[in-house]
Design a protein around this motif. Structure first.
Motif, mmCIF file in Angstrom:
data_model
loop_
_atom_site.group_PDB
_atom_site.id
_atom_site.type_symbol
_atom_site.label_atom_id
_atom_site.label_comp_id
_atom_site.label_asym_id
_atom_site.label_seq_id
_atom_site.Cartn_x
_atom_site.Cartn_y
_atom_site.Cartn_z
ATOM 1 N N VAL A 108 -3.975 7.669 0.577
ATOM 2 C CA VAL A 108 -3.013 7.540 -0.618
ATOM 3 C C VAL A 108 -1.930 6.499 -0.047
ATOM 4 O O VAL A 108 -1.962 5.580 -1.005
ATOM 5 C CB VAL A 108 -2.100 8.902 -0.439
ATOM 6 N N VAL A 109 -1.437 6.642 0.928
ATOM 7 C CA VAL A 109 -0.430 5.400 1.350
ATOM 8 C C VAL A 109 -1.113 3.788 1.148
ATOM 9 O O VAL A 109 -0.693 3.087 0.415
ATOM 10 C CB VAL A 109 0.376 5.726 2.554
ATOM 11 N N LEU A 110 -2.104 3.780 2.195
ATOM 12 C CA LEU A 110 -2.494 2.379 2.000
ATOM 13 C C LEU A 110 -3.249 1.990 0.847
ATOM 14 O O LEU A 110 -3.059 0.792 0.217
ATOM 15 C CB LEU A 110 -3.655 2.366 3.101
ATOM 16 N N PRO A 111 -3.932 2.682 -0.021
ATOM 17 C CA PRO A 111 -4.638 2.188 -1.271
ATOM 18 C C PRO A 111 -3.251 2.037 -2.197
ATOM 19 O O PRO A 111 -3.362 0.964 -2.827
ATOM 20 C CB PRO A 111 -5.466 3.439 -1.840
ATOM 21 N N ALA A 112 -2.160 2.865 -2.027
ATOM 22 C CA ALA A 112 -1.158 2.573 -3.105
ATOM 23 C C ALA A 112 -0.247 1.123 -2.638
ATOM 24 O O ALA A 112 0.273 0.280 -3.460
ATOM 25 C CB ALA A 112 -0.260 3.660 -3.067
ATOM 26 N N ALA A 113 -0.313 0.922 -1.261
ATOM 27 C CA ALA A 113 0.152 -0.361 -0.759
ATOM 28 C C ALA A 113 -0.610 -1.540 -0.695
ATOM 29 O O ALA A 113 -0.319 -2.620 -0.286
ATOM 30 C CB ALA A 113 0.765 0.045 0.620
ATOM 31 N N LEU A 114 -1.839 -1.488 -1.061
ATOM 32 C CA LEU A 114 -3.011 -2.496 -0.981
ATOM 33 C C LEU A 114 -2.500 -3.581 -1.424
ATOM 34 O O LEU A 114 -2.677 -4.816 -0.726
ATOM 35 C CB LEU A 114 -4.395 -2.043 -1.367
ATOM 36 N N PRO A 115 -1.944 -3.789 -2.639
ATOM 37 C CA PRO A 115 -1.760 -4.921 -3.231
ATOM 38 C C PRO A 115 -0.801 -5.723 -2.446
ATOM 39 O O PRO A 115 -0.805 -6.848 -2.131
ATOM 40 C CB PRO A 115 -1.274 -4.663 -4.696
ATOM 41 N N GLU B 94 -4.749 11.321 7.105
ATOM 42 C CA GLU B 94 -5.585 11.255 5.687
ATOM 43 C C GLU B 94 -4.604 10.777 4.580
ATOM 44 O O GLU B 94 -4.963 9.981 3.810
ATOM 45 C CB GLU B 94 -6.089 12.530 5.342
ATOM 46 N N THR B 95 -3.418 11.401 4.775
ATOM 47 C CA THR B 95 -2.513 10.605 3.810
ATOM 48 C C THR B 95 -2.329 9.189 3.706
ATOM 49 O O THR B 95 -2.422 8.578 2.866
ATOM 50 C CB THR B 95 -1.133 11.220 4.024
ATOM 51 N N VAL B 96 -2.296 8.798 5.068
ATOM 52 C CA VAL B 96 -2.064 7.087 5.249
ATOM 53 C C VAL B 96 -3.177 6.573 4.668
ATOM 54 O O VAL B 96 -3.029 5.482 3.850
ATOM 55 C CB VAL B 96 -1.930 6.824 6.817
ATOM 56 N N LYS B 97 -4.599 7.054 5.084
ATOM 57 C CA LYS B 97 -5.755 6.269 4.778
ATOM 58 C C LYS B 97 -6.132 6.321 3.443
ATOM 59 O O LYS B 97 -6.190 5.551 2.794
ATOM 60 C CB LYS B 97 -6.842 6.783 5.393
#
Lengths: 278, 465
Positions: B358-365, B353-356
């Motif tokens: 929080v982490v990925l949206p934050a790293a998306l760009p 859940e954290t990866v999906k």
């Protein structure tokens, strides 16, 4: 050698402090720990530690940097599990149930024990989504309106709603530091926890934002068991009812905040409060 | 000469340093530490000497050559550039003294031998003259520099300025080279478009660049419609990114979020080894192993598969790009502040859940830009497609399934550039010049991709600072 002997002597004294804090007499303690130890790899960070923390009150942990107070705080919601080399021993119970029980789901535990960090850490999402994060992952609300209700209520209780009600869709990272920290508090209370842990929640904030957060902590005290780690003794004196002084991984002294600050039993507590070290 | 420079510079340094400390002990407080005085004198000596060392051979060589030619007797004077080079080669050979056999020596005309003797003498003189001048310049520069030394002289600041200049010159070299290449490509492209209309190049569907040398040869009509190449490139790139995108990203997520430090310390170097395999190796792997495999596999389904297919090239290219994609993504995922993860865990979120959320949206760009950079690598990759995708330009029609059929041989922009310029070529023909036009398109496309990627990354950075 002599110093070590003295240290253990003092440790025993601390445990045997005769006067039980008055605050504990108001009801059963929320959190009770017994012989809690923490190791980081080979290094022992916390020596056997017993403490009882009251419900519906603010307890503060004070002590010099590296004394283990944050480490101990992170044991209470098992955040130390995320650090691979960290081992926790002993027993911590919340409402009588052991939180290190292998059958216990750490995810559920953390829903009951919220945490606010030193540096405000809003997710890179809208204000709305930041608060809705917890309720969503725990399936606490079905419809969109339910979620919105939870979000608005949490923001109101965190005293942030009036400032952001027109821009709930704006990114949470765009708020000021103090607002971000209140957003994090709103996020923590949105899942309706019993306990809120705060790890130096004001150390990255200016005095005005700090005052605002302290006010908020005082309001939240009526409904939650709050544990706060702080570097500021004034803050501990202002917001907490119970104060625990840590030094070098041991709990030196614990008692009613007033008693600790006016009449410490321990030499080391006294020295720290008088600003002689730390 | 270089030894001389080194010796002089070291001497200058110690001279400057001792002068500096002497000044310091003699009177008052120095502005800069003595060794800065040393650096200053050393640099003041090094710069003119190095300039001399670079310029001297060029200037003296042309001077000496002119002299050697001038003393050749009139009947041996070269008629044109080629003959001149031939005579100079003889003179140099004789002057070097390699030929000692008198019989072979006498094969050269007397005039040439005389010129060679003169040439050797002059060369020798020039060498010594250079050292003498070098010594003079070095000592002179040291004298000049040391005259500036005083307690109040800001050697530290001067040295700083000199270093700054050197750094600026180095970066200017890099930038100017790029600009030079771009301009040469642009000019050649313009020459190509003078022969072939832009519209035919960009929209034509026929590619057969063989222009004949004689009018009666087969295939004398060159066709320069690049659409089949663009389609081939796009197709191979899409297949490659279908492989590299998800696998690279998921590998990066595993590495950054789940892997224990030990697993990471094993897996990461292995991925990097994959990145270090030369593309030529990937190329024959694609052509000899993967392509036949796909063909047999396709035949078992009753599909007609060419032995060189876009699919084989695309898959292998995807494998090649995986480490690139994953290490870029790994970096951006690691750049997501730990506090965000802690915040999410503290809310009772699980790892995925954290990866999906929080982490990925934050790293998306950052992930998007990693993807873009991977695309530009896929588009620019040559060796794999040369070997595995084929050379024949694929027929383009409105039958889209047939046009984008990955089981057929395709050809890409890079492959055509490579084949156009392999072997003998005339620089004036449209065939050769078309390579520049293709290169320009390629360059333009990757430039735009990289610019978008950099823009996205810049925005990403703003969020956390």
């Amino acid at each position: 050698m002599d110093a070590a002997v003295m240290d253990t002597d003092k440790h025993h004294e601390a445990i045997m402090t005769p006067a039980e804090p008055l605050i504990m007499k108001q009801g059963t303690p929320k959190i009770v720990t017994k012989d809690v130890t923490v190791h980081y790899g080979e290094k022992q960070a916390i020596f056997p530690l017993d403490i009882s923390i009251p419900d519906r009150a603010v307890s503060s942990f004070i002590g010099p940097s590296g004394c283990g107070k944050s480490t101990f705080l992170r044991c209470i919601n098992r955040m130390n599990d995320t650090i691979p080399i960290c081992r926790v021993g002993g027993k911590i119970t919340i409402d009588g149930s052991d939180i290190y029980d292998p059958d216990l789901d750490v995810v559920q535990l953390r829903a009951r024990v919220g945490m606010v960090f030193q540096k405000p850490n809003p997710f890179p999402k809208s204000i709305m989504e930041n608060v809705a994060y917890g309720p969503r992952i725990h399936g606490m609300a079905q419809s969109k309106t339910d979620i919105e209700e939870i979000v608005v209520n949490s923001l109101k209780r965190a005293g942030l709603f009036e400032e952001v009600k027109d821009r709930l869709d704006a990114p949470g990272t765009g708020l000021s530091g103090g607002q971000q920290q209140r957003l994090c508090i709103a996020r923590a209370i949105a899942v309706n926890p019993d306990v809120i842990l705060m790890d130096e929640p004001c150390s990255a904030l200016d005095p005005i934002a700090t005052a605002r957060i302290e006010e908020l902590i005082d309001e939240l005290r009526e409904n939650y068991c709050i544990v706060i780690v702080t570097h500021s003794m004034q803050q501990a004196a202002r917001v907490s009812q119970l104060t625990a002084f840590f030094h070098l991984g041991t709990l030196v002294e614990v008692g009613d905040t007033e008693a600790i600050f006016t009449n410490p039993q321990e030499r080391r507590t006294q020295d720290y409060i008088m600003g002689r070290f730390g | 000469m270089l030894v001389l420079v080194a010796v002089l510079v070291v001497l200058a340094f110690f001279y400057g340093k001792s002068r500096g400390s002497a000044l310091g002990t003699a009177g008052g407080k120095l502005h800069s530490l003595p060794y800065y005085h040393g650096y200053f004198v050393a640099l003041m000596v090094a710069i003119p000497l190095l300039m001399l060392a670079v310029a001297w051979p060029a200037v003296s060589a042309s001077f000496i050559e002119a002299r050697a030619l001038a003393i050749l007797p009139a009947d041996l004077q070269p008629a044109d550039g080629l003959a001149r080079d031939a005579v100079m080669r003889d003179i140099r050979l004789l002057a070097s003294g390699v030929i000692s056999d008198p019989d072979r020596l006498s094969a050269y005309p007397q005039g040439v031998r005389a010129a060679a003797a003169d040439f050797a003498k002059l060369n020798w003189a020039s060498g010594w003259l250079q050292i003498a001048v070098g010594l003079l310049v070095g000592v002179g520069a040291a004298m000049l520099a040391s005259r500036k030394l005083s307690t109040r002289f800001r050697a530290r600041n001067s040295v700083e300025r000199i270093f700054l200049t050197v750094l600026i010159i180095c970066s200017a070299v890099a930038i100017l080279t790029t600009v030079g290449i771009v301009f040469s490509v642009i000019f050649e492209t313009l020459r190509f478009f003078a022969k072939v209309p832009v519209t035919e190049f960009l929209f034509g569907t026929q590619w057969s660049p063989q222009t004949a040398l004689r009018a009666d040869q087969v295939g004398s009509s060159g066709a320069f419609g690049a659409v089949p190449l663009f389609i081939g490139t796009t197709l191979v790139m899409l297949i490659a990114m279908c492989v590299a995108g998800p696998i690279g990203l998921f590998a990066a997520i595993y590495m950054a979020e789940y892997a224990s430090p030990r697993a990471r310390s094993v897996a990461k170097p292995i991925l990097e080894v994959l990145a270090g395999i030369p593309t030529v190796v990937f190329g024959f792997f694609a052509a000899l192993s993967v392509a036949p495999l796909i063909r047999r596999w396709g035949e078992s389904f009753g599909l007609e598969v060419a032995s060189e297919s876009a699919l084989a090239a695309g898959i292998v290219m995807g494998v090649m790009i995986i480490p690139f994609m994953s290490s870029l993504s790994d970096d951006v995922i690691n750049a997501v502040p730990q506090s965000l993860r802690d915040g999410s865990y503290a809310m009772g979120a699980t790892r995925s859940e954290t990866v999906k959320k929080v982490v990925l949206p934050a790293a998306l760009p950052g992930i998007v830009s990693a993807f873009m950079l991977s695309v530009s690598r896929a588009v620019g990759e040559t060796m794999i497609v040369v070997m595995a995708a084929g050379l024949a330009a694929h027929a383009v029609s409105w039958d889209l399934i047939e046009t984008f059929n990955p089981l057929q041989a395709v050809t890409t922009v890079t492959v055509q550039i490579a084949t156009l310029l392999v072997g003998d070529q005339e620089f004036e023909s449209a065939k050769t010049l078309s390579a520049f036009a293709l290169g320009f398109v390629l360059f333009f496309f990757t430039l735009i991709l990289n610019m978008i990627a950099l823009r996205v990354v810049a925005r990403f950075k703003e969020q956390y600072d």
